[in-house]
Design an enzyme around this catalytic site. Structure first.
Site, PDB file in Angstrom:
ATOM      1  N   HIS A 196       0.880  -1.159   0.000  1.00 54.13           N
ATOM      2  CA  HIS A 196       0.000   0.000   0.000  1.00 54.13           C
ATOM      3  C   HIS A 196       0.922   1.214   0.000  1.00 54.13           C
ATOM      4  CE1 HIS A 196      -2.877  -2.838   2.220  1.00 54.13           C
ATOM      5  NE2 HIS A 196      -3.446  -2.572   1.060  1.00 54.13           N
ATOM      6  N   ASP A 256       2.370   1.707   3.250  1.00 55.56           N
ATOM      7  CA  ASP A 256       3.351   0.684   3.682  1.00 55.56           C
ATOM      8  C   ASP A 256       4.740   1.149   3.217  1.00 55.56           C
ATOM      9  OD1 ASP A 256       1.493  -1.258   4.727  1.00 55.56           O
ATOM     10  OD2 ASP A 256       1.067  -1.914   2.675  1.00 55.56           O
TER      11      ASP A 256
HETATM   12  C1  XLS Z   1      -9.263  -6.412   1.143  1.00 56.34           C
HETATM   13  C2  XLS Z   1      -8.367  -6.451  -0.012  1.00 56.34           C
HETATM   14  C3  XLS Z   1      -7.038  -5.828   0.299  1.00 56.34           C
HETATM   15  C4  XLS Z   1      -6.310  -5.502  -0.954  1.00 56.34           C
HETATM   16  C5  XLS Z   1      -5.036  -4.759  -0.714  1.00 56.34           C
HETATM   17  O1  XLS Z   1     -10.227  -7.167   1.224  1.00 56.34           O
HETATM   18  O2  XLS Z   1      -8.177  -7.802  -0.429  1.00 56.34           O
HETATM   19  O3  XLS Z   1      -6.277  -6.743   1.049  1.00 56.34           O
HETATM   20  O4  XLS Z   1      -6.007  -6.654  -1.619  1.00 56.34           O
HETATM   21  O5  XLS Z   1      -5.296  -3.554  -0.207  1.00 56.34           O
END
Ligand code: XLS
Ligand code: MG
Length: 346
Positions: free
Chosen positions: A51, A54
């Protein structure tokens, strides 16, 4: 066990989580980013997904110059450890500005915040060496339908995507559909919706998708079929394998933890479509159980990768000739039993 050479593996820092849930606090102390990065190669993984916050913590408190500087420092670290960045994703679900949606907020200032943050995320991805921008549209939806209108929301999504495509000529948008949670109803619930919206943008060939097993199941769909459908368009650019036990909150269970047959079929379609041969990664978007002790903290990632590789073996050792003959005879009972006994092992 199948050699891992044909697949590269990936996870995100959020996959090493501390065990809190809506009904209880954490059960494990937070680990540092350094510790998480250090585990990656030990587990046989090749890349980390990020992210934007992150990659650059407290991103909203930083200037563009500071953001780019920190991204460059991270890139140097990743290069030093031989770790690739698989994607970047704007985390558009924490900030107060996205309380009523990001790109589809009823507040134009908040829509602009979401777009600006997404453009910064593309810049971070460029520095980290990935052209993939994952868009999980967490808050693009409603708690009640009368608060918004789906046609306008779809148009707002297309406008936002077009701004990202115009911002950088190389970036590829990878939409991650999910039917609900945190929203009551999300606007892009399935891969069909994601690929349809892609066609409305100025550059559809740069708008593809990411499939998550649990999100397909939450939409009442079969993950293997969703993968096959997306591969038909040549637009499965990333993948979050995990598992889900029925229609409830998103469980992000280890791959194969609930439905081994479904996991086998997901691996079989990935094999059939040569997923990974164009540089795509297999990512596990999984969380440890709340009960998991600190000393077993990485087991859900290690187990998911082991299960995946064992199912690659099962897929490659499946008697295709016999199955073709049973299909020609329309003897699906025998085919069903053959799959079961193949998975059960001799
Ligand atoms: C949430 C999503 C999240 C995305 C990444 O349900 O899967 O994990 O994949 O932000
Ligand atoms: Mg995911």
């Amino acid at each position: 066990m199948a050699k891992a050479h044909s697949y590269k593996f990936c996870f995100g820092p959020w996959n090493i989580s501390e065990g809190s849930d809506p009904y209880g606090p954490t059960t494990r102390p937070a680990q540092t980013f350094d510790w998480k990065l250090a585990q990656l190669k030990k587990l046989g993984f090749d890349a980390m997904m990020f992210h934007d916050d992150d990659a650059v913590p407290d991103i909203d408190s930083k200037s563009t110059a500071q953001i780019l500087k920190q991204a460059k420092e991270l890139k140097k670290r990743l290069d030093g450890e031989g770790i690739a960045a698989e994607m970047t994703a704007p985390r558009l679900w924490f900030a107060p500005q996205t309380v009523d949606g990001a790109y589809t907020s009823n507040d134009p200032k908040h829509r602009q915040y979401a777009i600006d943050r997404s453009l910064r995320c593309i810049d971070i991805g460029n520095i980290l060496g990935t052209d993939l921008l994952v868009l999980w549209l967490a808050r693009e939806g409603t708690y009640l339908r009368e608060a918004k209108n789906a046609k306008r929301s779809t148009e707002l999504l297309v406008q936002a995507f077009d701004k990202m495509l115009a911002h950088d000529k190389k970036v590829r948008l990878s939409i991650e559909p999910k039917p609900n949670e945190p929203m009551d109803h999300a606007y892009i619930p399935t891969i069909g919706h994601a690929l349809a919206v892609a066609q409305l943008t100025h550059d559809p060939k740069r708008v593809g998708a990411l499939i998550e097993s649990a999100h397909c199941i939450l939409a009442g769909l079969d993950p293997a079929d969703e993968i096959d459908f997306c591969m038909t368009f040549g637009k499965l650019w990333s993948l979050h394998l995990n598992d889900q036990n029925g229609l409830k909150y998103d469980q992000d269970k280890p791959f194969g933890s609930t439905n081994l047959r479904s996991a086998f079929n997901q691996v079989r379609v990935l094999e059939r479509n040569k997923y990974g041969s164009r540089g795509e990664y297999v990512c596990f978007d999984v969380h440890p159980f709340r009960t998991t002790k600190v000393e077993h903290w990485l087991a859900h990632l290690d187990n998911s990768r082991r299960t995946f590789l064992k199912l690659v073996e099962k897929s490659r050792s499946f008697d295709e000739a016999k199955s073709k003959q049973l299909i020609a005879d329309r003897d699906y009972q025998a085919l069903d039993q053959m799959v079961i006994e193949h998975l059960l092992g001799k």
